[in-house]
Design a protein around this motif. Structure first.
Motif, PDB file in Angstrom:
ATOM      1  N   ASP A 222       1.101   1.103  15.606  1.00 23.86           N
ATOM      2  CA  ASP A 222       1.808   0.877  14.334  1.00 23.86           C
ATOM      3  C   ASP A 222       1.624   2.092  13.435  1.00 23.86           C
ATOM      4  O   ASP A 222       0.648   2.206  12.706  1.00 23.86           O
ATOM      5  N   THR A 223       2.574   3.011  13.485  1.00 26.53           N
ATOM      6  CA  THR A 223       2.448   4.241  12.704  1.00 26.53           C
ATOM      7  C   THR A 223       2.497   3.998  11.206  1.00 26.53           C
ATOM      8  O   THR A 223       2.045   4.835  10.428  1.00 26.53           O
ATOM      9  N   SER A 224       3.026   2.848  10.775  1.00 23.29           N
ATOM     10  CA  SER A 224       3.086   2.580   9.340  1.00 23.29           C
ATOM     11  C   SER A 224       1.696   2.494   8.728  1.00 23.29           C
ATOM     12  O   SER A 224       1.501   2.780   7.544  1.00 23.29           O
ATOM     13  N   ARG A 225       0.709   2.104   9.537  1.00 24.37           N
ATOM     14  CA  ARG A 225      -0.660   2.051   9.023  1.00 24.37           C
ATOM     15  C   ARG A 225      -1.160   3.448   8.667  1.00 24.37           C
ATOM     16  O   ARG A 225      -1.873   3.636   7.680  1.00 24.37           O
ATOM     17  N   GLU A 227       0.798   5.938   7.769  1.00 29.73           N
ATOM     18  CA  GLU A 227       1.563   6.373   6.604  1.00 29.73           C
ATOM     19  C   GLU A 227       0.996   5.784   5.313  1.00 29.73           C
ATOM     20  O   GLU A 227       0.911   6.448   4.290  1.00 29.73           O
ATOM     21  N   ARG A 228       0.604   4.518   5.362  1.00 28.94           N
ATOM     22  CA  ARG A 228       0.116   3.853   4.157  1.00 28.94           C
ATOM     23  C   ARG A 228      -1.263   4.340   3.748  1.00 28.94           C
ATOM     24  O   ARG A 228      -1.522   4.541   2.557  1.00 28.94           O
TER      25      ARG A 228
END
Length: 234
Positions: A222-225, A227-228
Motif C-alpha cells: 500500500d504505497t499510500s501509507r 505518501e501519508r
C-alpha cells in the motif's frame, strides 16, 4: 511464539520535555519490527526509553516476562537487550577484540561467530576503534550488541551515513542475523522499504504517537501509507 516485549502507555522524553505521548505495542519472540516515521517523530526516543536512558513520565515496559520499567540499563542488558545507538558508542581507545570482549556475556554469539558474521572485524581485530572506517565502526557496534547475547536487538538507523556498498554489506549481515539466526529486532531506518523487507510488523510514529501499524507486507503493498507518513518514494 511467546511474548518478548510489551509496552503499555509509555510516556517519556528528556527532562521535563515529553516526546512519547502514550505508546502501546507488543512483540513476539522471533519477530522483527520496523519502526518508521519522519525525523523528530520519537523513534530514537522510543529506542532510548526501552534501553532506559530517558526520563519516563508514565507507562510500563515488560521484557521477557519481567517488568523492567524502573530497572537500570545494565539490568535490561542482563535480561537480553542489545543496543546499537546512532552514535555507535564503541570504545575508540580499545582494539576491536577488546571492544567485543569487554561486554561479552555467555551464549552462542562468541568472538568466532561474530568474526564469521563480520570478516572485516577479524582482519582488524588488533586495530583501535579510532582506526576503523565508519562502516567498520558500525559493524563493531553491531558486533558489540551481539556479544551480550541478546534476545532483542535494537538498531537505530544502522545504515545512516554509510557508503552504498558498505550499507549493503551491513544490511546483508543484519538480514542473516534476524532471518537465518532468528534474533528478534526493532529496526529504525529512514529508507523504509529496505527494512520492511526484513520485518514482520511495522509501526509508524508521528508526534510521539503510533499513527499506523500492520504487517510489513501490507505496508509494502500500500504505497499510500508511504505518501501519508514517510514521503513519496521511500
Amino acid at each position: 511464539m511467546s511474548e518478548l516485549l510489551r509496552v503499555e502507555g509509555l510516556k517519556a522524553g528528556y527532562g521535563e520535555a515529553r516526546v512519547l505521548a502514550g505508546l502501546s505495542f507488543k512483540m513476539e519472540a522471533g519477530e522483527v519490527l520496523a519502526l518508521l516515521g519522519r525525523n523528530g517523530t520519537g523513534k530514537t526516543t522510543l529506542i532510548n526509553t526501552l534501553v532506559g536512558v530517558t526520563t519516563r513520565h508514565g507507562g510500563r515496559i515488560h521484557l521477557s516476562g519481567q517488568d523492567v520499567t524502573r530497572r537500570a540499563p545494565e539490568a535490561r542488558v542482563a535480561l537480553g537487550l542489545g543496543w546499537v545507538p546512532q552514535e555507535r558508542n564503541i570504545f575508540r581507545s580499545l582494539t576491536v577484540e577488546e571492544n567485543l570482549s569487554a561486554v561479552a556475556r555467555p551464549g552462542p554469539w562468541n568472538l568466532d561467530r561474530i568474526y564469521a558474521m563480520f570478516p572485516r572485524l577479524r582482519e582488524r581485530r588488533s586495530n583501535l576503534g579510532s582506526q576503523l572506517s565508519g562502516g567498520e565502526q558500525q559493524m563493531l557496534a553491531v558486533g558489540r550488541a551481539l556479544a551480550v547475547n541478546p534476545s532483542l536487538l535494537l538498531l537505530d538507523e544502522p545504515l545512516e551515513g554509510l557508503a552504498p556498498v558498505v550499507a549493503e554489506e551491513l544490511l546483508h549481515a543484519v538480514s542473516r542475523i534476524v532471518r537465518e539466526d532468528g534474533l528478534s529486532a526493532i529496526i529504525v531506518e529512514q529508507k523504509a522499504r529496505r527494512i520492511l523487507k526484513l520485518a514482520d510488523q511495522a509501526i509508524v510514529l508521528d508526534r510521539g504517537l503510533i499513527v499506523e501499524r500492520g504487517t510489513s507486507t501490507a505496508f509494502l503493498a500500500d504505497t499510500s501509507r508511504f505518501e501519508r507518513h514517510l514521503g513519496v518514494g521511500r
